[in-house]
Motif scaffolding. Sequence first.
Motif, PDB file in Angstrom:
ATOM      1  N   CYS A  61      26.816  16.348   7.787  1.00  0.00           N
ATOM      2  CA  CYS A  61      26.085  15.911   6.541  1.00  0.00           C
ATOM      3  C   CYS A  61      24.414  16.366   6.522  1.00  0.00           C
ATOM      4  O   CYS A  61      24.056  16.107   7.844  1.00  0.00           O
ATOM      5  CB  CYS A  61      26.112  14.357   6.289  1.00  0.00           C
ATOM      6  N   ASN A  84      22.164  15.301   4.537  1.00  0.00           N
ATOM      7  CA  ASN A  84      21.398  14.156   3.584  1.00  0.00           C
ATOM      8  C   ASN A  84      20.237  13.343   4.234  1.00  0.00           C
ATOM      9  O   ASN A  84      19.443  12.963   3.953  1.00  0.00           O
ATOM     10  CB  ASN A  84      22.332  13.333   2.795  1.00  0.00           C
ATOM     11  N   CYS A 120      20.451  10.073   4.724  1.00  0.00           N
ATOM     12  CA  CYS A 120      20.005   8.980   4.332  1.00  0.00           C
ATOM     13  C   CYS A 120      19.367   7.880   5.408  1.00  0.00           C
ATOM     14  O   CYS A 120      19.919   7.942   6.614  1.00  0.00           O
ATOM     15  CB  CYS A 120      21.259   7.972   3.833  1.00  0.00           C
ATOM     16  N   TYR A 177      19.237   4.946   6.702  1.00  0.00           N
ATOM     17  CA  TYR A 177      19.801   3.966   7.438  1.00  0.00           C
ATOM     18  C   TYR A 177      21.140   4.654   8.126  1.00  0.00           C
ATOM     19  O   TYR A 177      22.005   4.142   8.923  1.00  0.00           O
ATOM     20  CB  TYR A 177      20.585   3.032   6.605  1.00  0.00           C
ATOM     21  N   CYS A 178      21.642   5.967   7.851  1.00  0.00           N
ATOM     22  CA  CYS A 178      22.811   6.372   8.477  1.00  0.00           C
ATOM     23  C   CYS A 178      22.724   7.597   9.826  1.00  0.00           C
ATOM     24  O   CYS A 178      21.766   8.224   9.901  1.00  0.00           O
ATOM     25  CB  CYS A 178      23.437   7.266   7.439  1.00  0.00           C
ATOM     26  N   HIS A 224      28.640  12.026  -3.495  1.00  0.00           N
ATOM     27  CA  HIS A 224      27.253  11.471  -3.565  1.00  0.00           C
ATOM     28  C   HIS A 224      26.717  11.382  -4.948  1.00  0.00           C
ATOM     29  O   HIS A 224      26.675  12.399  -5.585  1.00  0.00           O
ATOM     30  CB  HIS A 224      26.332  12.189  -2.619  1.00  0.00           C
TER      31      HIS A 224
HETATM   32  S1  SF4 Z   1      25.276   7.925   3.898  1.00  0.00           S
HETATM   33 FE1  SF4 Z   1      23.873   9.755   3.413  1.00  0.00          FE
HETATM   34  S2  SF4 Z   1      23.614  10.553   5.513  1.00  0.00           S
HETATM   35 FE2  SF4 Z   1      25.186   9.215   5.633  1.00  0.00          FE
HETATM   36  S3  SF4 Z   1      27.022  10.450   5.390  1.00  0.00           S
HETATM   37 FE3  SF4 Z   1      26.505   9.692   3.508  1.00  0.00          FE
HETATM   38  S4  SF4 Z   1      25.291  11.204   2.550  1.00  0.00           S
HETATM   39 FE4  SF4 Z   1      25.363  11.639   4.526  1.00  0.00          FE
END
Ligand code: SF4
Length: 435
Positions: A153, A155, A157, A159-160, A231
């Motif tokens: 991924c 992205n 985010c 917290y991730c 997403h």
């Molecule tokens: S929460 Fe955000 S960073 Fe984590 S896997 Fe999903 S899209 Fe990717």
Amino acid sequence: MSMTYYIHVYGCQMNVHDSEIISGILELEGFSSTEDPESADVILLVSCAVREHAETRVLGRLSQLGGWWRGRKSGKPLMVLCGCVAQEHGDGLLKRFRDLDLVVGPDCYRDLPGLIRGSARISVVDFREGDYTGIEPVRVEFPRAYVTIMRGCDNFCSYCIVPYVRGRERSRKSDVILSEVAALSEGGYGEITLLGQNVNSYHDEKISFPLLLRRVASAAGTSWIRFVTSHPKDLGRETVEVMASEKNICRYLHLPFQSGSDVILKKMNRGYTVQEYLERIEVLREAMPDIVLSTDVIAGFPGESEEDFQKTADLLEKVRFDNAFLFKYSERSGTTACGLEDSVPEEERLARLNHLQELQRMITIEKSGELLGRTLRILITGPAKKPRQQAGRTEGNRIVILDDTDFCPGSFLNVKITRADGWTHFGEPCGNMES
Ligand code: SF4
């Protein structure tokens, strides 16, 4: 004599499917699986690091295994930790757990047979470009199958931990995906789920997700198609149109909203506003009025005010999701959210989570109640927990239990819903569809 292995999975469908791939790799090299950890030569744990709770469970299990094997007649098994926790902590786990032999990250499973047969206590956690094309997974959930369409991924985010432990986004070749889907459909799999951390950003040269989805629907024949996870920022109208126009794509979508406050969404780096999220829901419901929706929500993100939280509760009430996976925020080390000022005490986080759970429980009950007396098509998935009961899934992913039936797993049939208990429903077979 071939070595036997026992595998235990923690976490989501992605991890279940990774364990099927691991089994495929091991069995190709002559290993055979056993359901009995007492006699296994090798014990593999496939771990999840997404939430603190999941990680704590895996680490707790590793501690227990250290004491457990000493009572085993067959002596010490080779112990292997795979998956996201392996990737996250690497070598450190070998120092911490003296009985652990191998630590292997999600991109390195092809190395497992050699590592198991070798004598080194080692951690192998490189990020690698290749995927597991060519490996025949040992599928454990007939008639439900998973096909990975992308890994990793981009992205981030806030917290991730996924981008740190699963690496950057890589899409698999569409022709490989299509031939896997066609083979599964021919093999009698009634439900095929496309997997990826963010399926909507799938890309193979000129083939984007909506086109892939259209081709998958055609390759899948009469098998149902699902996909997860979507997403909100990348879910476009084209995907919705494909869902609405292809009969075998389930009218079901899991669309995490995480927070009902724009301030918190920004801190989460989610890339959409509440308004934009609601617009997606509107488009989905306009195209498919009967669509079943589920979501993920985080309660008590750092800095979440009472007002922010109330907006999250309002959004749950406004959208009335059929189901929701609700979590309290848990800090994952190395993520940017760790650096945010956290004004929410733990007991307040828990209270907010409880509030959301109660709210959603009532909504789920109401929405499930609306199905009483209706006839729905289900896919028989196998035996239920009690004797003489079978379980199935609706297109909307609801569980339906049938008494005294003996349909083959993989068959589709119409059932009349007679009772509902949250997300679980009870029904009886009937002939015609009605609503
Ligand atoms: S929460 Fe955000 S960073 Fe984590 S896997 Fe999903 S899209 Fe990717």
